[in-house]
Design a protein around this motif. Sequence first.
Motif, PDB file in Angstrom:
ATOM      1  N   ALA A 175       0.824  -1.211   0.000  1.00  0.00           N
ATOM      2  CA  ALA A 175       0.000   0.000   0.000  1.00  0.00           C
ATOM      3  C   ALA A 175       0.855   1.257   0.000  1.00  0.00           C
ATOM      4  CB  ALA A 175      -0.938  -0.001   1.207  1.00  0.00           C
ATOM      5  N   GLY A 176       1.880   1.272   0.843  1.00  0.00           N
ATOM      6  CA  GLY A 176       2.714   2.468   0.951  1.00  0.00           C
ATOM      7  C   GLY A 176       3.600   2.686  -0.246  1.00  0.00           C
ATOM      8  N   HIS A 177       4.008   1.602  -0.884  1.00  0.00           N
ATOM      9  CA  HIS A 177       4.935   1.707  -2.007  1.00  0.00           C
ATOM     10  C   HIS A 177       4.194   1.904  -3.324  1.00  0.00           C
ATOM     11  CE1 HIS A 177       8.262   0.792  -4.691  1.00  0.00           C
ATOM     12  NE2 HIS A 177       9.095   0.764  -3.668  1.00  0.00           N
ATOM     13  N   GLU A 178       3.380   0.922  -3.709  1.00  0.00           N
ATOM     14  CA  GLU A 178       2.736   0.939  -5.018  1.00  0.00           C
ATOM     15  C   GLU A 178       1.521   1.868  -5.074  1.00  0.00           C
ATOM     16  OE1 GLU A 178       4.049  -0.895  -7.885  1.00  0.00           O
ATOM     17  OE2 GLU A 178       5.584  -0.536  -6.363  1.00  0.00           O
ATOM     18  N   THR A 179       0.674   1.796  -4.048  1.00  0.00           N
ATOM     19  CA  THR A 179      -0.566   2.572  -4.096  1.00  0.00           C
ATOM     20  C   THR A 179      -0.290   4.069  -4.009  1.00  0.00           C
ATOM     21  OG1 THR A 179      -1.677   0.720  -3.013  1.00  0.00           O
ATOM     22  CG2 THR A 179      -2.875   2.796  -3.124  1.00  0.00           C
ATOM     23  N   VAL A 180       0.587   4.478  -3.082  1.00  0.00           N
ATOM     24  CA  VAL A 180       0.865   5.905  -2.924  1.00  0.00           C
ATOM     25  C   VAL A 180       1.595   6.456  -4.144  1.00  0.00           C
ATOM     26  CG1 VAL A 180       2.119   7.627  -1.568  1.00  0.00           C
ATOM     27  CG2 VAL A 180       0.827   5.818  -0.407  1.00  0.00           C
ATOM     28  N   SER A 181       2.569   5.713  -4.680  1.00  0.00           N
ATOM     29  CA  SER A 181       3.279   6.212  -5.866  1.00  0.00           C
ATOM     30  C   SER A 181       2.322   6.324  -7.054  1.00  0.00           C
ATOM     31  CB  SER A 181       4.472   5.312  -6.197  1.00  0.00           C
ATOM     32  OG  SER A 181       4.061   4.006  -6.548  1.00  0.00           O
ATOM     33  N   SER A 182       1.394   5.385  -7.179  1.00  0.00           N
ATOM     34  CA  SER A 182       0.424   5.439  -8.277  1.00  0.00           C
ATOM     35  C   SER A 182      -0.538   6.607  -8.101  1.00  0.00           C
ATOM     36  CB  SER A 182      -0.356   4.121  -8.356  1.00  0.00           C
ATOM     37  OG  SER A 182       0.504   3.041  -8.668  1.00  0.00           O
ATOM     38  N   GLN A 183      -1.011   6.839  -6.869  1.00  0.00           N
ATOM     39  CA  GLN A 183      -1.907   7.967  -6.625  1.00  0.00           C
ATOM     40  C   GLN A 183      -1.207   9.285  -6.930  1.00  0.00           C
ATOM     41  OE1 GLN A 183      -5.416   8.016  -5.277  1.00  0.00           O
ATOM     42  NE2 GLN A 183      -5.038   9.934  -6.339  1.00  0.00           N
ATOM     43  N   LEU A 184       0.065   9.383  -6.572  1.00  0.00           N
ATOM     44  CA  LEU A 184       0.815  10.608  -6.837  1.00  0.00           C
ATOM     45  C   LEU A 184       0.991  10.834  -8.335  1.00  0.00           C
ATOM     46  CD1 LEU A 184       2.502  13.041  -6.077  1.00  0.00           C
ATOM     47  CD2 LEU A 184       4.427  11.505  -5.588  1.00  0.00           C
ATOM     48  N   ILE A 185       1.371   9.788  -9.065  1.00  0.00           N
ATOM     49  CA  ILE A 185       1.602   9.953 -10.500  1.00  0.00           C
ATOM     50  C   ILE A 185       0.279  10.197 -11.224  1.00  0.00           C
ATOM     51  CG2 ILE A 185       1.456   7.642 -11.548  1.00  0.00           C
ATOM     52  CD1 ILE A 185       4.467  10.014 -11.770  1.00  0.00           C
ATOM     53  N   ASP A 186      -0.807   9.559 -10.768  1.00  0.00           N
ATOM     54  CA  ASP A 186      -2.124   9.815 -11.362  1.00  0.00           C
ATOM     55  C   ASP A 186      -2.546  11.263 -11.112  1.00  0.00           C
ATOM     56  OD1 ASP A 186      -2.104   7.162 -12.076  1.00  0.00           O
ATOM     57  OD2 ASP A 186      -3.692   6.545 -10.693  1.00  0.00           O
ATOM     58  N   SER A 187      -2.242  11.773  -9.930  1.00  0.00           N
ATOM     59  CA  SER A 187      -2.591  13.154  -9.600  1.00  0.00           C
ATOM     60  C   SER A 187      -1.845  14.138 -10.498  1.00  0.00           C
ATOM     61  CB  SER A 187      -2.260  13.439  -8.125  1.00  0.00           C
ATOM     62  OG  SER A 187      -3.035  12.628  -7.264  1.00  0.00           O
TER      63      SER A 187
END
Length: 398
Positions: A235-247
């Motif tokens: 969650a901290g690695h993949e999900t947060v990085s994906s949410q940031l790049i999507d943003s």
Amino acid sequence: MSDQRSPRDYPFGETIALDLDPRYAELRREEPVLRVRCPYGEDAWLVTGYADMKKILGDPRFSRAMAAEHDESRLTPLPIHTSILGMDPPDHTRLRRLLAKAFTTRRVELLRPRIEGEAHRLIDGLVAHGPPGDLMEEFAVPFAGTVVCDLLGVPFEDRERFRGWLDAFSATTVMTEEEIRADTERLHGYIARLMASRRQQPRDDLISAMIEAGHHEERLSEKEMVELASVLLIAGHETVSSQLIDSLYVLFTHPGQLKLLQENRELMPTAVEELLRYAPLISHVTFARYATEDIELSGTLVRAGEAVLPAIPSANRDESVFENADLFDPTREHNPHLGFGYGIHRCLGAPLARLELRVALEALLTRLPNMRCAVSTNSLEWKDGMQVRSLLRLPITW
């Protein structure tokens, strides 16, 4: 009354970038609870509206633990019953109580200097190298990875070993059942060895805290600790990085709103909430819940033992809750989005994820004020065959 018509195949089609299939809007208006058949498991009810979503996520009559007793309706080759994600109270309460101590707003705020320092360190690297740069591999991934590794006590230098294993958690078509099982075992084995090391030499990190709790009031088993640490790393690695790049992708494809945010930094808190609502991080649905008794949703009877599938991205575009729901509006004030879920399974790391998004976007807009995508956004490549939407690269210039 219950609808016994033949189920529709789900998902409806391939996702394109961050677009939301227009059929969700049609369903919210005409058939908010629809019988569907997923690639794996038994048939289920697809739920698309906001009010129903809060009900199935917050009502204890909808169970996650019951999924283990069924051939769970799902998009992944293997069901995901891992740790806290597949539990009901009291087991869920026991694990959540332990993690709640690590994710209080006060404790998260203490991490701010470290998070800000990491954001600026990575931007220093981009500036030193000069444009173009890749915000995915040179910023989002190392930024999110460093924060969660620090929190858990996972050596960040090991990320080249474990990063590939993390995809097994959300793979739909990109990996076979055998590959998913093998990579999951590799990740669990890595975490188990790390925990054995922490038993010999405890540190001030979350893995050491789990081990300590396992000996005392929380009664954590070895399996629970390994699975829980693995879920947190993913969650901290993949999900947060994906949410940031999507943003960032949303901002680059909405230049007027990006300019507004660049000129009005005080909008950052509301902008982050809007990005969490607007950007559909998951491609389709989250984990199935099972009705423990007959329950009506929008005039449809869900019988005891039947599964419901929450389409959270659809609920976050529900026009009855969000005015001009399909518009990205960083000034939106009424925004009770479900980006972090709802109810007992609401993301415990929400305060940390919010802080990471705010810090990262603030640092990028401050240090690279004329930052823009270096290629046409239509030419960007997205990860295929995954539940989580994410770009492969985001080249920028400034």
